[in-house]
Design an enzyme around this catalytic site. Sequence first.
Site, PDB file in Angstrom:
ATOM      1  N   GLU A  84      -5.417  -4.867  10.798  1.00  0.00           N
ATOM      2  CA  GLU A  84      -4.375  -3.864  11.015  1.00  0.00           C
ATOM      3  C   GLU A  84      -4.663  -3.112  12.317  1.00  0.00           C
ATOM      4  OE1 GLU A  84      -2.380  -2.674   7.065  1.00  0.00           O
ATOM      5  OE2 GLU A  84      -4.138  -1.414   7.314  1.00  0.00           O
ATOM      6  N   SER A 130       3.531  -2.175  10.351  1.00  0.00           N
ATOM      7  CA  SER A 130       4.996  -2.240  10.488  1.00  0.00           C
ATOM      8  C   SER A 130       5.592  -3.592  10.082  1.00  0.00           C
ATOM      9  CB  SER A 130       5.419  -1.860  11.907  1.00  0.00           C
ATOM     10  OG  SER A 130       4.967  -0.545  12.211  1.00  0.00           O
ATOM     11  N   GLU A 141      -6.834   4.772   7.978  1.00  0.00           N
ATOM     12  CA  GLU A 141      -6.571   6.198   7.706  1.00  0.00           C
ATOM     13  C   GLU A 141      -7.789   6.847   7.045  1.00  0.00           C
ATOM     14  OE1 GLU A 141      -2.888   5.577   5.609  1.00  0.00           O
ATOM     15  OE2 GLU A 141      -1.905   5.081   7.498  1.00  0.00           O
ATOM     16  N   GLY A 186       2.582   2.148  10.864  1.00  0.00           N
ATOM     17  CA  GLY A 186       3.561   3.220  10.674  1.00  0.00           C
ATOM     18  C   GLY A 186       4.299   3.613  11.940  1.00  0.00           C
ATOM     19  N   HIS A 194      -9.572   1.311   4.954  1.00  0.00           N
ATOM     20  CA  HIS A 194      -8.297   1.477   5.672  1.00  0.00           C
ATOM     21  C   HIS A 194      -8.510   2.417   6.855  1.00  0.00           C
ATOM     22  CE1 HIS A 194      -4.184   2.574   6.596  1.00  0.00           C
ATOM     23  NE2 HIS A 194      -3.815   1.481   5.947  1.00  0.00           N
ATOM     24  N   ASN A 213       0.870  -1.176   0.000  1.00  0.00           N
ATOM     25  CA  ASN A 213       0.000   0.000   0.000  1.00  0.00           C
ATOM     26  C   ASN A 213       0.908   1.226   0.000  1.00  0.00           C
ATOM     27  OD1 ASN A 213      -1.826   2.018   0.485  1.00  0.00           O
ATOM     28  ND2 ASN A 213      -2.339   1.377   2.580  1.00  0.00           N
ATOM     29  N   TRP A 214       0.990   1.861  -1.158  1.00  0.00           N
ATOM     30  CA  TRP A 214       1.924   2.990  -1.276  1.00  0.00           C
ATOM     31  C   TRP A 214       1.382   4.287  -0.669  1.00  0.00           C
ATOM     32  CZ3 TRP A 214       4.225   2.597  -6.952  1.00  0.00           C
ATOM     33  CH2 TRP A 214       5.191   1.583  -6.958  1.00  0.00           C
ATOM     34  N   LYS A 215       0.113   4.282  -0.311  1.00  0.00           N
ATOM     35  CA  LYS A 215      -0.518   5.477   0.271  1.00  0.00           C
ATOM     36  C   LYS A 215      -0.253   6.699  -0.622  1.00  0.00           C
ATOM     37  CE  LYS A 215      -0.206   3.268   4.736  1.00  0.00           C
ATOM     38  NZ  LYS A 215      -0.104   3.389   6.189  1.00  0.00           N
TER      39      LYS A 215
HETATM   40  P1  PGA Z   1       2.897   0.246   7.664  1.00  0.00           P
HETATM   41  O1  PGA Z   1       1.429   0.496   7.034  1.00  0.00           O
HETATM   42  O2  PGA Z   1       3.417  -1.028   7.064  1.00  0.00           O
HETATM   43  O3  PGA Z   1       3.692   1.446   7.243  1.00  0.00           O
HETATM   44  O4  PGA Z   1       2.720   0.132   9.129  1.00  0.00           O
HETATM   45  C1  PGA Z   1       0.528  -0.559   6.880  1.00  0.00           C
HETATM   46  C2  PGA Z   1      -0.795  -0.045   6.339  1.00  0.00           C
HETATM   47  O5  PGA Z   1      -1.227   1.044   6.730  1.00  0.00           O
HETATM   48  O6  PGA Z   1      -1.443  -0.714   5.523  1.00  0.00           O
END
Ligand code: PGA
Length: 267
Positions: free
Chosen positions: A183, A229, A115, A189, A113, A29-31
């Site tokens: 998650e 992470s 976020e 993150g 997600h 997931n490159w966001k």
């Molecule tokens: P991360 O993000 O690997 O940077 O913790 C995972 C995600 O949000 O899908």
Amino acid sequence: MSTLEKIIEDTVRRIMNEKKRSIPLVVANWKMNMTLGKAKDFFEQLTYAPYPHCKVVCCPPYPLLYPLVELMKEKGIALGAQNVHEQEHGAHTGEVHAELLNEIGCEYVIVGHSERRLAGETDDQIAQKVKQVISHGLIPILCIGETKIERDQGIEKQIICNQIRSGLSEIHPNEYKYVLAYEPIWAIGTGETATPMNVQEIHRYIRELLTTERGTSIAASISLLYGGSVKADNINELLRMEDIDGALVGGASLSSDSFEAMITAVQ
Ligand code: PGA
């Protein structure tokens, strides 16, 4: 359909899905990162792709999807989107519908997600998005997970249960073309990873929930990803657990070196 035909169909479906779950699924997931130039370099620098031991999906930002589809195909990496709109089409400035994602070559779509949930996406929107994605022949990766406060209160299973029930509420109970990504928000993150035992416990709970509510065959066929992470150092340990079928990876998927180190670490 006769009972015998139904038994044959269920058996074939189960065997095919068990096979599908038998290799790990790793989703990048490159966001809101990368540019077209950097993304092309990223794929060109991959040394070992295609990867026969893993199904690999990459979810770039919307404007990069179409320009990357051919390059990704050459590398054996499936295309995924990070989001979709919950309606078929219409006057929704800045949004993208599922039919278009399918047309340009996407196979997967991340839905719900954390976020996006934090930015105001509701359970109802998420359920409609899952429905849209499936109805256009794409596979939703439905994200679920608790906050730190919810975990400290010991209510993480209840939270996850509600998110799964609600996210799958608009699809047929026999539908099996979806992926769930657990998650925990406190691990995204932050560099803080849930332990493999912690994740296994939650994934086992999810598998049991699916078994009770959707049946054994469907529960056995759904890939359960862990995200938060994940990197080359910990992916193998996580994926060794019985109910962890793959990973959803943010930060470690942004450089071709760390991405490929992670994929090659999966055994
Ligand atoms: P991360 O993000 O690997 O940077 O913790 C995972 C995600 O949000 O899908």
